[in-house]
Design an enzyme around this catalytic site. Structure first.
Site, PDB file in Angstrom:
ATOM      1  CG  HIS A 231       0.829  20.768 -58.996  1.00 16.05           C
ATOM      2  ND1 HIS A 231       2.199  20.714 -58.966  1.00 16.05           N
ATOM      3  CD2 HIS A 231       0.438  19.779 -59.846  1.00 16.05           C
ATOM      4  CE1 HIS A 231       2.617  19.747 -59.738  1.00 16.05           C
ATOM      5  NE2 HIS A 231       1.566  19.165 -60.296  1.00 16.05           N
TER       6      HIS A 231
ATOM      7  CD  GLU B 200       2.284  23.567 -54.239  1.00 15.78           C
ATOM      8  OE1 GLU B 200       3.323  23.073 -53.771  1.00 15.78           O
ATOM      9  OE2 GLU B 200       1.476  22.904 -54.939  1.00 15.78           O
TER      10      GLU B 200
ATOM     11  CB  CYS C 117       6.986  20.615 -58.240  1.00 13.17           C
ATOM     12  SG  CYS C 117       5.624  21.433 -59.128  1.00 13.17           S
TER      13      CYS C 117
ATOM     14  CB  CYS D 195       4.303  24.990 -57.498  1.00 17.68           C
ATOM     15  SG  CYS D 195       2.939  23.879 -57.936  1.00 17.68           S
TER      16      CYS D 195
END
Length: 156
Positions: A59, A61, A89, A92
């Site tokens: 991801h 992040e 999410c 993260c």
């Protein structure tokens, strides 16, 4: 907790996140971009690379945090602000908490996976030993538009 107001610096860094998100979309990745900033200096950035890396961990992040940790040489980032185009999410948000990030600024909410406002409020949960200041909605319209266009293209 009182809502926190965004600054002009927040808009500047979200603009960079939007550039990264657009690059992710161009690479056929979900358009999310993130940066980590300490004392006004960019120390990490990432865009979704889940498909390219074939990893659910890639991801934006997570990649930005990894780059920032490598740049700083510490596993904790207590003076850092993390900016991202989409609400983090659960994965993260957990990493943000473990890294002790001070502040998180995000654009659009994620009603299906968002762990900061939509489905949970992990970053400000008083039961945890660390909490982050959260600013939402910076660049939300542009972030949401990128996501809508991407998924519209996927549906044909």
């Amino acid at each position: 907790m009182d809502p926190v107001v965004a600054s002009s610096e927040d808009a500047r860094w979200i603009a960079r996140c939007l550039e990264l998100a657009a690059a992710a979309a161009a690479a056929d990745e979900v358009p999310v971009g993130a940066v980590v900033v300490i004392d006004g200096r960019l120390v990490g950035e990432g865009q979704n690379r889940v498909e390219a890396q074939q990893s659910p961990l890639a991801h934006a992040e997570m990649l930005a945090l990894q780059q920032a940790i490598a740049a700083v040489g510490e596993k904790r980032l207590p003076q850092a602000s993390l900016y991202c185009t989409l609400e983090p999410c659960f994965l993260c948000a957990g990493a943000i908490l473990h890294a002790r990030v001070q502040r998180v600024v995000f654009g659009a909410r994620d009603p299906k996976f968002g762990a900061v406002r939509s489905l949970a409020n992990l970053l400000e949960d008083p039961r945890l030993n660390h909490r982050c200041e959260v600013v939402e909605g910076v660049g939300a319209d542009a972030s949401a538009a990128l996501l809508r266009a991407f998924f519209r293209g996927k549906r044909g």
